[in-house]
Scaffold this active site. Sequence first.
Site, mmCIF file in Angstrom:
data_model
loop_
_atom_site.group_PDB
_atom_site.id
_atom_site.type_symbol
_atom_site.label_atom_id
_atom_site.label_comp_id
_atom_site.label_asym_id
_atom_site.label_seq_id
_atom_site.Cartn_x
_atom_site.Cartn_y
_atom_site.Cartn_z
ATOM 1 C CE LYS A 160 -4.240 -2.085 1.305
ATOM 2 N NZ LYS A 160 -3.790 -3.482 1.513
HETATM 3 C C1 LIG Z 1 -4.450 -4.568 0.898
HETATM 4 C C2 LIG Z 1 -3.697 -5.845 0.793
HETATM 5 C C3 LIG Z 1 -4.066 -6.862 -0.121
HETATM 6 C C4 LIG Z 1 -5.287 -6.756 -1.007
HETATM 7 O O1 LIG Z 1 -5.128 -5.786 -2.007
HETATM 8 P P1 LIG Z 1 -6.428 -5.226 -2.800
HETATM 9 O O2 LIG Z 1 -5.921 -4.083 -3.582
HETATM 10 O O3 LIG Z 1 -7.395 -4.809 -1.734
HETATM 11 O O4 LIG Z 1 -6.940 -6.336 -3.641
HETATM 12 C C5 LIG Z 1 -3.277 -8.000 -0.198
HETATM 13 N N1 LIG Z 1 -2.207 -8.168 0.605
HETATM 14 C C6 LIG Z 1 -1.811 -7.213 1.497
HETATM 15 C C7 LIG Z 1 -0.628 -7.463 2.359
HETATM 16 C C8 LIG Z 1 -2.547 -6.025 1.625
HETATM 17 O O5 LIG Z 1 -2.165 -5.095 2.510
#
Ligand SMILES: *Cc1c(COP(=O)(O)O)cnc(C)c1O
Length: 475
Positions: free
Chosen positions: A117
């Site tokens: 993120k």
């Molecule tokens: C947010 C997240 C996901 C999922 O990603 P999306 O964009 O919501 O599909 C997968 N793995 C981790 C570690 C995350 O923080």
Amino acid sequence: MKYISTRGDATERGFSDILLEGLAPDGGLYLPRHYPKVDAATLARWRGLCYADLAFEILSLYIDDIPAADLKRLCEATYTEAVFGTPRITPLKKLADTHAGGVYLQALSNGPTLAFKDMAMQLLGHLFEYELARRGEALNILGATSGDTGSAAEYAMRGKKGVRVFMLSPHGRMSPFQQAQMFSLQDANIHNIAVAGVFDDCQDIVKAVSNDLAFKRQYRIGTVNSINWARLLAQVVYYFAGYFQATTDDTQRVSFAVPSGNFGNICAGHVARMMGLPIAQLVAATNENDVLDEFFRTGTYRPRATAETHETSSPSMDISKASNFERFVFDLLGRDGQRTKQLFGHTLAREGGFTLTPEEFARIPAYGFVSGKSTHAERLATIRRTWGESRMLVDTHTADGLKVAREHLRPGVPMLVLETALPAKFADTIEEALGFKPEPPPALRGIEALPKRFVVMAPDVAAVKRHIEAHCQDA
Ligand SMILES: *Cc1c(COP(=O)(O)O)cnc(C)c1O
């Protein structure tokens, strides 16, 4: 580039207009009016660029209301070795699999909060600061988190002018490491509120505050949730960056496997593919919460009730409703806003789900999507196998991606699995699989012992509002 809603409202907006907004007024999500096509000459030119310059080139195709020199400066300030720990920003690591095309991990988790993120949120921090200064405005970001998103938002917004963050989290329910990550921030513009309740209580408070339109306007309340188009756009860049590392010329194709929850990450892959990046398959991997896998296998989208959502060892994929999914369906339906509105605005609300017509369902292969799911036992087995064969530690989410990726290998096509978090964030499950705990990166060792800055509050909307009122003049 102008932006439109997925639900048929054709009012066109500029990038800067939608940057600070959530949903479109008709309840849809914003998408560009079209996807710019990247031709062979452009791909060849981009191959030689560093990450920040590649980001600038891609963002420029979608942003025409920020002067180019400013946008370039923002990209350069975001994608640095100092922030992401490596000059390549998202380097590939090759696994020991014997698959002819090679199986790779693309590292997206070397930013400050050890999850992918950061890749988008760090850019958003710079974009918000820039746009708010340009408008002479301020914004109070209110959010609820059970871990990854909240800390990514705080690290992106810390010290940024014009932005304050009020982040609610369930008191005592995050891991000690996650708590330390958020609560050790001493920046005056970051406000941690530990709510004596569960994550849903936090989310309900955010909703209640946001639904008070007078309060929202007076105190300039905003969000940074995963439906923000700028976040998705920032994520498009690493698909190109991964492609260039795995190939030597632009006729080759690669596949990506993406641990998915809200469908934001893989939706960025869809955008990259629509732009012409030679992607063979987009592999959507889910955990026990298999709403998306069910859709890609059957054409039925059936979000689960919160009570039906499993708590798993890949918790960032524990979602009931995939908030970005509507974007892909809009494209799949030939960008028919009325049909999208019918499915997401009516059928979903009335019947709790929808099913595509056979003709609509038959279009999915043309978009490259396939899917699969992974369970706790399979997650552990994948972590063990990857350690045993390749001497690499993968986190629980990445393990889900890798497990499903191996079910979709095609001869000669490199498979890139997006590494969405570092194992240190989910140390207990790694220990369950391997018998030892992974070390956090050196910079984060011992953060559990740092002084913490947070307040504990009852799950009380009025109290949270008073807290925002009292602190929205700080910094
Ligand atoms: C947010 C997240 C996901 C999922 O990603 P999306 O964009 O919501 O599909 C997968 N793995 C981790 C570690 C995350 O923080």
